[in-house]
Design an enzyme around this catalytic site. Structure first.
Site, mmCIF file in Angstrom:
data_model
loop_
_atom_site.group_PDB
_atom_site.id
_atom_site.type_symbol
_atom_site.label_atom_id
_atom_site.label_comp_id
_atom_site.label_asym_id
_atom_site.label_seq_id
_atom_site.Cartn_x
_atom_site.Cartn_y
_atom_site.Cartn_z
ATOM 1 N N LYS A 38 0.819 -1.218 0.000
ATOM 2 C CA LYS A 38 0.000 0.000 0.000
ATOM 3 C C LYS A 38 0.853 1.268 0.000
ATOM 4 C CE LYS A 38 -4.257 -2.021 1.626
ATOM 5 N NZ LYS A 38 -3.791 -3.435 1.698
HETATM 6 C C1 LIG Z 1 -4.273 -4.449 0.885
HETATM 7 C C2 LIG Z 1 -3.485 -5.686 0.708
HETATM 8 C C3 LIG Z 1 -3.870 -6.680 -0.219
HETATM 9 C C4 LIG Z 1 -5.127 -6.583 -1.064
HETATM 10 O O1 LIG Z 1 -5.088 -5.586 -2.046
HETATM 11 P P1 LIG Z 1 -6.441 -5.003 -2.661
HETATM 12 O O2 LIG Z 1 -6.044 -3.846 -3.503
HETATM 13 O O3 LIG Z 1 -7.296 -4.598 -1.486
HETATM 14 O O4 LIG Z 1 -7.070 -6.097 -3.452
HETATM 15 C C5 LIG Z 1 -3.073 -7.808 -0.324
HETATM 16 N N1 LIG Z 1 -1.971 -7.966 0.426
HETATM 17 C C6 LIG Z 1 -1.553 -7.036 1.311
HETATM 18 C C7 LIG Z 1 -0.345 -7.283 2.129
HETATM 19 C C8 LIG Z 1 -2.292 -5.854 1.490
HETATM 20 O O5 LIG Z 1 -1.886 -4.935 2.376
#
Ligand SMILES: *Cc1c(COP(=O)(O)O)cnc(C)c1O
Length: 509
Positions: free
Chosen positions: A150
């Protein structure tokens, strides 16, 4: 005489062409934005980039989508070979960001500052795992400050917010609830930003110790961590109530950074292009495929958008854990809200519904907001949505899916460690395991497959140790250091009033 005429007209044509090129250079057309449910701004002509980013969710509850997808031709893509991540980011983002809102120079500076916090020179390196590179090809997205993917979007969004806030001479208050990763990435994206105050709610005693420490050790004065004595749902309900209070919302200039924000999706489109350039040799007509650990559908949606922009993409794999609403949709056409989330070893993917999925459904009904609005209204009242026939087929043509159980996740971590000496975190393992599963089922084509790695194993040592026994890899210093750092948080009852009062008191300092 006639020779002179044609010379003159040739000059005129050249001048006209030159003028056209100049015009095009001066003012490239960028998309405007409308909501998936039809909202198109006060004049009905769509919103510009800045308003879209600051608004987040559409006024009608829908999600903001671009009016068209700028195209990246094969020739343009070829000219990006040899560029670094930041330059590719600039090329992709400029196609969407009007220069009168963020000038080229400012955009370069924002990109450079956003990715200057990453620990790896390549920002999102491609790793060919295994002793001879025979293991899965991994796109490592976890080299940002919080060791999770993120950061790629939120480091950018934080600087973009600061730019807009200072341009408008306003202040903004960011309020959000988190069960883990989003909170720390948002805090690291917004720490120390002028004109931005950040309040993050999390359930006291219910986030992992490392995730809590990542949030509460940040010393910047504009960051406020609130531990509410309740569950994540309580925290989220409080945030919702604050947003629904028009007067309060206005009074403190409330904004959100959740995963539906357009700028987050835009930042994520970049690494799909970057991967192609690093994996597919220049001049080859090979296509690329991606396996994406999916929760709120933001990450894989960015992959779909890259494809719509012309990236030669073959297969997109939606990889889920036991919270498998998306896998049920793509395999059976059933999109039913489960009564509650199942806790798994991959908590960042523990969702009941996927907040970005509405964007995909919109594109699949040929961008008809009326049809989509009716569909979503139905879903909101019944918690069910069914797709069949041509519509389902169309969706399945765009994406494949697979679901992994806890045993399969741990098995994937163990196998990859033993065979390829590569340590996956549980989220990343879902992407790798899903591709492997579909390969065994004979559903993969021969295009280059890239698996997205979304978090560093060091954030999820319990599950990783359970899978591999003893870990031989070096634990990251940055995470180790958190254990001895000073923490700061405000514990309070899980009520809307106590949170509102706290915000007002802090903001009036
Ligand atoms: C947020 C997140 C996801 C999922 O991503 P999306 O965009 O919500 O589908 C997968 N793995 C990790 C470690 C995350 O922080």
């Amino acid at each position: 005489m006639s020779a002179r005429v044609s010379l003159i007209s040739l000059a005129a044509v050249t001048a006209a062409l030159g003028y056209l090129v100049y015009q095009k250079k001066k003012k490239p057309a960028v998309p405007v934005y409308t909501s998936t449910r039809g909202y198109a701004g006060k004049d009905g002509k769509g919103l510009d980039f800045e308003s879209t980013v600051l608004m987040g969710l559409g006024m009608d509850g829908g999600l903001m989508v671009p009016s068209f997808f700028p195209q990246v031709s094969a020739k343009t893509l070829e000219s990006w070979y040899g560029m670094d991540f930041q330059s590719i980011a600039f090329e992709v983002m400029s196609l969407y960001i009007p220069s009168d809102q963020v000038s080229a120079e400012e955009l370069r500076s924002i990109i450079s500052r956003s990715y200057g916090t990453f620990r790896h020179d390549d920002i999102t390196p491609i790793v060919k795992s295994g002793p001879e590179g025979t293991g899965p090809v991994i796109l490592e997205l976890f080299h940002g400050p919080t060791f999770a993917f993120k950061d790629v979007a939120l480091q950018f969004l934080g600087n973009l917010f600061e730019h807009f806030v200072s341009k408008e001479g306003e202040n903004i208050t960011i309020l959000g609830a988190t069960s883990g990763d989003t909170g720390s990435s948002a805090i690291y994206g917004l720490r120390g930003k002028k004109g931005v105050e950040v309040f993050i709610l999390f359930p006291e005693g219910r986030v992992s110790p490392i995730q809590e420490r990542q949030m509460t050790t940040v010393p910047d004065e504009n960051i406020h961590c609130i531990a509410v004595e309740g569950t994540f749902d309580d925290a989220q309900a409080i945030v919702k109530a604050c947003f629904n209070d028009e007067k309060f919302r206005h009074q403190v200039q409330l904004g959100a950074v959740n995963s539906i924000n357009w700028a987050r999706i835009l930042a994520q489109i970049v690494y799909y292009f970057y991967s192609y350039i690093r994996v597919v040799p220049k001049g080859s007509d090979k296509k690329i495929s991606f396996s994406v650990p999916t929760g709120n559908f933001g990450d894989i949606l960015a992959g779909y958008y890259a494809k719509r922009m012309g990236l030669p993409t073959d297969q997109l794999i939606v990889a889920t854990n036991e919270n498998d609403i998306l896998h049920r949709f793509f395999s059976k056409g059933e999109y039913f809200r489960a009564p509650k989330v199942t806790e798994t070893v991959s908590p960042s993917m523990d969702i009941c519904i996927s907040s970005n999925f509405e964007r995909f459904l919109y594109h699949m009904c040929d961008e008809d907001a009326t049809v989509l609005a009716a569909l979503m209204k139905d879903f909101e009242s019944t918690g069910k949505l069914s797709a069949s026939g041509e519509y389902l087929k169309k969706c399945q043509n765009e994406m494949l899916s697979a679901r992994l159980s806890k045993q399969e996740i741990l098995g994937t971590i163990k196998d990859n460690y033993a065979k390829h000496h590569y340590l996956l975190d549980p989220h990343s393992a879902i992407g790798v395991g899903a591709a492997e599963k579909l390969r065994q089922e004979g559903k993969l084509t021969s295009s280059a497959m890239v698996c997205l790695a979304c978090a560093h194993w060091g954030k999820f040592t319990d599950a990783v140790s359970e899978a591999v026994g003893s870990i031989r890899n070096q634990f990251p210093d940055e995470l180790e250091r958190l254990k001895s750092m000073k923490t700061r948080k405000q514990v309070m009852p899980a009520t809307v009033d106590s949170v509102k009062q706290y915000l007002l008191a802090k903001l009036s300092r």
